[in-house]
Scaffold this active site. Structure first.
Site, PDB file in Angstrom:
ATOM      1  N   THR A 182      25.150  13.054  30.417  1.00 37.00           N
ATOM      2  CA  THR A 182      23.744  13.208  30.787  1.00 37.00           C
ATOM      3  C   THR A 182      22.933  13.439  29.526  1.00 37.00           C
ATOM      4  OG1 THR A 182      24.311  14.212  32.874  1.00 37.00           O
ATOM      5  CG2 THR A 182      22.157  14.777  31.969  1.00 37.00           C
ATOM      6  N   ARG A 210      26.116  11.676  46.499  1.00 39.12           N
ATOM      7  CA  ARG A 210      26.434  12.881  45.713  1.00 39.12           C
ATOM      8  C   ARG A 210      25.319  13.158  44.698  1.00 39.12           C
ATOM      9  NH1 ARG A 210      27.143  14.104  39.991  1.00 39.12           N
ATOM     10  NH2 ARG A 210      28.533  15.879  39.833  1.00 39.12           N
ATOM     11  N   ASP A 213      24.125  18.424  39.054  1.00 40.90           N
ATOM     12  CA  ASP A 213      23.235  19.495  38.595  1.00 40.90           C
ATOM     13  C   ASP A 213      21.952  18.976  37.953  1.00 40.90           C
ATOM     14  OD1 ASP A 213      24.891  18.379  36.570  1.00 40.90           O
ATOM     15  OD2 ASP A 213      24.361  20.020  35.225  1.00 40.90           O
ATOM     16  N   GLY A 234      27.945  17.859  31.880  1.00 41.29           N
ATOM     17  CA  GLY A 234      29.306  18.122  32.309  1.00 41.29           C
ATOM     18  C   GLY A 234      29.424  18.061  33.816  1.00 41.29           C
ATOM     19  N   GLY A 236      28.765  18.642  37.160  1.00 40.11           N
ATOM     20  CA  GLY A 236      27.596  19.258  37.780  1.00 40.11           C
ATOM     21  C   GLY A 236      27.910  20.313  38.821  1.00 40.11           C
TER      22      GLY A 236
END
Ligand code: SD4
Length: 323
Positions: A182, A210, A213, A234, A236
């Site tokens: 991300t 889905r 975060d 990483g 989430g």
């Protein structure tokens, strides 16, 4: 020192909204560094260049982070953000993004398809609606109504990789360390205001629908203009469980440096999931109002790019819990 700061912030809590915290921060060891932009992973370097164009000409941190993250969003060779992002297990590229400014305004989109720059849709949600978050079809309808173009985001390369994956269809909710990329970007502008942006295609081959975060304010990104800002990358699910970016900012509020705050948050993940934490990646990046920064991850290899007057755009590797 920590106690003093805490005491200051506790006692000064009521005063903080009325008066600038500048005197407090000017007493810190490091002189104020502004402007400054920091972003996750190696591709943060190219993104920082665009952000810096805004920051170095006295622009607003919010504009800097939006334009900065446009770079990987629009790059078809980056398979973890925007155009060219790896699809979900049904072959659909679904994007998550959020943005937050110095006034605690925030906007977010999740599971958005067909739009190259989800971060700009998130900004429109922030500026044009009474809401914080739009998802799926509703987010797409909103984007189209606001002039965004519908495009195919699945590149031939990403489609090929997905078709390879289908052969085994090995669905592992615990994604491995490599397929997390991300971009989270935090900026401090010349007026000493903070903003942040976070955008991703999320976990490769995830279940359709889905959401990680990255588009969740407080998890993938949080900005408090009195204190600092944080973002994450990483797995989430583990970041959501600890509301990671909000946690990092609150730890800074309690007197921790950005580095200490990131380390405490990562250790919280370890405490929650001692076994699982050995095989996943979670990393945090943070800056405070004074331009001090920090980064820490579960595993080695979490890189970030920093651009300031003193450090004109360099990639660093964060320290990690597991060596
Ligand atoms: C997610 N946090 O969807 C994102 C993925 C990621 O670096 O960070 N990649 O869980």
């Amino acid at each position: 020192m920590k106690t003093t700061r805490r005491h200051f912030l506790k006692v000064g809590g009521a005063l903080a909204s009325a008066f600038s915290l500048a005197p407090y921060f000017s007493k810190a060891a490091t002189p104020a560094t502004k402007p400054l932009v920091i972003s996750t992973w190696n591709f943060g370097k190219a993104a920082n260049v665009e952000a810096w164009k805004v920051l170095s000409t006295n622009g607003r941190a919010l504009d800097a982070v939006e334009l900065g993250v446009h770079v990987p969003e629009g790059d078809p060779t980056e398979t973890s953000v925007g155009l060219g992002g790896l699809p979900d297990r049904d072959g659909r590229v679904t994007l998550d993004a959020c943005i937050m400014d110095e006034f605690s305004n925030c906007g977010s989109v999740a599971c958005l398809e067909h739009i190259v720059h989800p971060i700009s849709v998130a900004r429109k949600v922030m500026e044009k609606t009474p809401h914080v978050m739009l998802v799926g079809d509703g987010a797409l309808q909103f984007a189209l109504a606001n002039g965004f173009k519908k495009e195919n985001l699945l590149t031939a390369e990403s489609e090929k990789a997905w078709k390879e994956w289908i052969k085994k269809s090995e669905y592992k909710p615990i994604a491995n360390i490599e397929n997390h990329d991300t971009i989270g970007m935090l900026a401090l502008d010349m007026k000493q205001n903070l903003s942040g942006a976070c955008t991703t295609s999320g976990m490769a081959y995830k279940m359709h629908g889905r959401v990680g975060d990255s588009p969740i304010i407080g998890a993938g990104l949080f900005v408090d203009n009195e204190i600092g800002a944080a973002t994450s990358s990483g797995l989430g699910e583990e970041v959501i469980r600890i509301v990671g970016s909000h946690l990092v900012v609150e730890l800074m509020r309690q007197g921790n440096s950005p580095q200490q705050a990131c380390e405490i948050a990562v250790k919280r993940v370890v405490k929650n999931q001692p076994e699982k934490s050995k095989s996943i990646q979670v990393g945090f990046l943070a800056i405070n109002k004074n331009g001090e920064y920090g980064a820490y991850a579960l595993q080695k290899g979490f890189t970030y790019a920093l651009y300031s007057n003193e450090i004109p755009n360099k990639v660093f590797e964060a320290n990690s819990y597991y060596k």
